[in-house]
Design a protein around this motif. Sequence first.
Motif, PDB file in Angstrom:
ATOM      1  N   SER A 284       0.854  -1.196   0.000  1.00 16.87           N
ATOM      2  CA  SER A 284       0.000   0.000   0.000  1.00 16.87           C
ATOM      3  C   SER A 284       0.884   1.237   0.000  1.00 16.87           C
ATOM      4  CB  SER A 284      -0.826   0.048   1.285  1.00 16.87           C
ATOM      5  OG  SER A 284      -1.920  -0.800   1.233  1.00 16.87           O
ATOM      6  N   ALA A 285       0.232   2.374  -0.129  1.00 13.80           N
ATOM      7  CA  ALA A 285       0.927   3.656   0.053  1.00 13.80           C
ATOM      8  C   ALA A 285       1.185   3.853   1.546  1.00 13.80           C
ATOM      9  CB  ALA A 285       0.034   4.770  -0.471  1.00 13.80           C
TER      10      ALA A 285
ATOM     11  N   LYS B 256      -2.553   9.987   5.785  1.00 20.30           N
ATOM     12  CA  LYS B 256      -2.236   8.896   4.861  1.00 20.30           C
ATOM     13  C   LYS B 256      -1.806   9.547   3.563  1.00 20.30           C
ATOM     14  CE  LYS B 256      -5.633   5.302   5.796  1.00 20.30           C
ATOM     15  NZ  LYS B 256      -6.654   4.540   5.125  1.00 20.30           N
TER      16      LYS B 256
ATOM     17  N   THR C  73      -2.229   8.539   0.571  1.00 21.65           N
ATOM     18  CA  THR C  73      -3.311   8.520  -0.435  1.00 21.65           C
ATOM     19  C   THR C  73      -4.297   9.671  -0.203  1.00 21.65           C
ATOM     20  OG1 THR C  73      -3.087   6.131  -0.455  1.00 21.65           O
ATOM     21  CG2 THR C  73      -4.996   7.027  -1.590  1.00 21.65           C
TER      22      THR C  73
ATOM     23  N   GLU D  10       1.303   4.099  -3.901  1.00 23.49           N
ATOM     24  CA  GLU D  10       1.657   2.686  -3.986  1.00 23.49           C
ATOM     25  C   GLU D  10       2.881   2.510  -4.886  1.00 23.49           C
ATOM     26  OE1 GLU D  10      -1.407   3.600  -3.382  1.00 23.49           O
ATOM     27  OE2 GLU D  10      -2.038   2.087  -1.944  1.00 23.49           O
TER      28      GLU D  10
ATOM     29  N   PHE E 282      -3.570  -1.452  -5.362  1.00 21.95           N
ATOM     30  CA  PHE E 282      -4.583  -0.405  -5.547  1.00 21.95           C
ATOM     31  C   PHE E 282      -4.923  -0.041  -6.987  1.00 21.95           C
ATOM     32  CE2 PHE E 282      -5.569   4.373  -4.573  1.00 21.95           C
ATOM     33  CZ  PHE E 282      -6.898   4.106  -4.343  1.00 21.95           C
TER      34      PHE E 282
ATOM     35  N   ARG F 104     -11.261   2.606  -2.506  1.00 24.80           N
ATOM     36  CA  ARG F 104     -10.324   2.791  -1.400  1.00 24.80           C
ATOM     37  C   ARG F 104     -10.059   1.475  -0.659  1.00 24.80           C
ATOM     38  NH1 ARG F 104      -9.033   7.943   0.400  1.00 24.80           N
ATOM     39  NH2 ARG F 104      -7.256   6.793   1.251  1.00 24.80           N
ATOM     40  N   GLY F 105      -8.862   1.304  -0.240  1.00 21.79           N
ATOM     41  CA  GLY F 105      -8.478   0.056   0.437  1.00 21.79           C
ATOM     42  C   GLY F 105      -8.200  -1.066  -0.552  1.00 21.79           C
ATOM     43  N   GLY F 106      -8.100  -0.713  -1.829  1.00 18.75           N
ATOM     44  CA  GLY F 106      -8.039  -1.721  -2.888  1.00 18.75           C
ATOM     45  C   GLY F 106      -6.739  -2.508  -3.011  1.00 18.75           C
ATOM     46  N   SER F 107      -5.715  -2.158  -2.230  1.00 19.20           N
ATOM     47  CA  SER F 107      -4.489  -2.976  -2.300  1.00 19.20           C
ATOM     48  C   SER F 107      -4.769  -4.403  -1.836  1.00 19.20           C
ATOM     49  CB  SER F 107      -3.383  -2.376  -1.432  1.00 19.20           C
ATOM     50  OG  SER F 107      -3.067  -1.103  -1.905  1.00 19.20           O
ATOM     51  N   ASP F 108      -5.753  -4.546  -0.958  1.00 18.06           N
ATOM     52  CA  ASP F 108      -6.170  -5.896  -0.549  1.00 18.06           C
ATOM     53  C   ASP F 108      -6.592  -6.716  -1.767  1.00 18.06           C
ATOM     54  OD1 ASP F 108      -5.876  -5.533   2.170  1.00 18.06           O
ATOM     55  OD2 ASP F 108      -7.975  -5.007   2.515  1.00 18.06           O
TER      56      ASP F 108
HETATM   57  N1  ASP Z   1      -3.754   3.515  -0.498  1.00 15.73           N
HETATM   58  C1  ASP Z   1      -5.095   3.168  -0.878  1.00 15.73           C
HETATM   59  C2  ASP Z   1      -6.076   3.727   0.136  1.00 15.73           C
HETATM   60  O1  ASP Z   1      -5.680   4.350   1.095  1.00 15.73           O
HETATM   61  C3  ASP Z   1      -5.284   1.723  -1.094  1.00 15.73           C
HETATM   62  C4  ASP Z   1      -4.886   0.831   0.041  1.00 15.73           C
HETATM   63  O2  ASP Z   1      -4.163   1.237   0.954  1.00 15.73           O
HETATM   64  O3  ASP Z   1      -5.328  -0.326   0.057  1.00 15.73           O
HETATM   65  O4  ASP Z   1      -7.256   3.549  -0.031  1.00 15.73           O
END
Ligand code: ASP
Length: 440
Positions: free
Chosen positions: A36-37, A47, A49, A114, A168, A182-186
């Motif tokens: 992730s970032a 953060k 992002t 990222e 991401f 958002r959160g897409g690195s998962d």
């Molecule tokens: N950096 C992106 C976010 O904050 C993706 C991630 O961290 O999964 O949403």
Amino acid sequence: MIASKFGGTSTSSGEQLKKVADIIHADKNRQFIVVSAPGKRFDGDNKVTDLLYLCHAHLTYSVPFDQVFNMIEERFRDISKVLDPNFDIDLYLSTIRSKLNKGISLDYLVSRGEYLNALLLANYLGFEFVDAKEIIYFKMDGSLDYEKTRKLMNERLKNVKNAVIPGFYGVSALGDIKTFSRGGSDITGSLVASCMGASVYENWTDVSGFLMADPRIIKNPKKIRYITYRELRELSYMGASVLHDEAIYPVRNANIPINIRNTNHPDDPGTIIANEREKSEDDLPITGVAGRKDFTIIALQKFYMNSEVGYVRRILSILEMYDITFENIPSGIDTVSIVIDNAKLNGKLEKVLSEIERTCAPDSINVYKNIALVAVVGQNMAFSIGIAGRVFTALGNAGVNLRVIDQGSSEINIIVGISDDDLEKAIKAIYYEFNKTTDR
Ligand code: ASP
């Protein structure tokens, strides 16, 4: 082969990235690494992002963006200084800055967190950097092109010994950078694991796994060692989430377990999420309990409802007409109640009610607002007698009035509807019924 994804708090600074490197070195099977970032280093921190989104908002409204972009640059320079002072991070930063001056797409800009983090970590580890834009493809309609992603990822990575891949984002059908939500690195991590056939998808965060209950309500809740994908879905729907929802499908489908781990406590075994649950000696009858506020119940009564063909269908077609999904429909011979998330009803309640009156002519309609739903979830509940009795007795003893009771036929969940005000009391009553601890 293990695919490992490290979240924002694990990659927030050079020091954290060094911990990440130690974890990677500790097992040579950790072959593909997704990052992730940089996230928050401390409470109140930004953060990266979020800063990138902010930077784009400045551009959109033609407000000077330098101050925000300087903060982003500072974050990466700090990381670079700790990991490798000879790495020319300024080269990459100035490329982005010059694009900012010429016009830059939102997705491209916010994906750079990222991108830069992966470059820095790849350099530090001596791993190959593989850009996500080479291996993750979206279709014209914006959805993921799984088949193409699988094919290209296999081609690109088949002879790569070790790689760091930014999470991401991927590339659109038109060749532009496109991000997940958002959160897409998962999701990236899950795709790498499933497309490359990993034995496990490790998801490294700042918690030692999934907890049995919300730690804001229960002091030191027990960690869950094993949980099935189905149980996870029930609990995360109720708000107990550590993973992006869309990250589940690729690995679940490929029958690959997810292991949630803690970068700050790498010796903790974390939580294993899999299709089947392993037995462990400290297994409890329930796996977890979670709840969410802000539902509405529409309760209808009509004498002889049970002998009227198509009655419930007519009610549901009204919901369909107004594009409203529902959670549960508990019913009796002359009654039916529909539990709906308030957000879905927004501004539509009066219209729905008058349409129900007109089409279904009930004897009465009552609307109960401020309802919370609590889900008691556990694969072990199926076919085991007395669990529901214990749940209801615990709630009764705590003085919680039950408005709705629903048990799915799979028997892995019991859902109760209660007043919003009783939510915390109910979670505590259920949790402590199954965890007879004195540490409250
Ligand atoms: N950096 C992106 C976010 O904050 C993706 C991630 O961290 O999964 O949403």
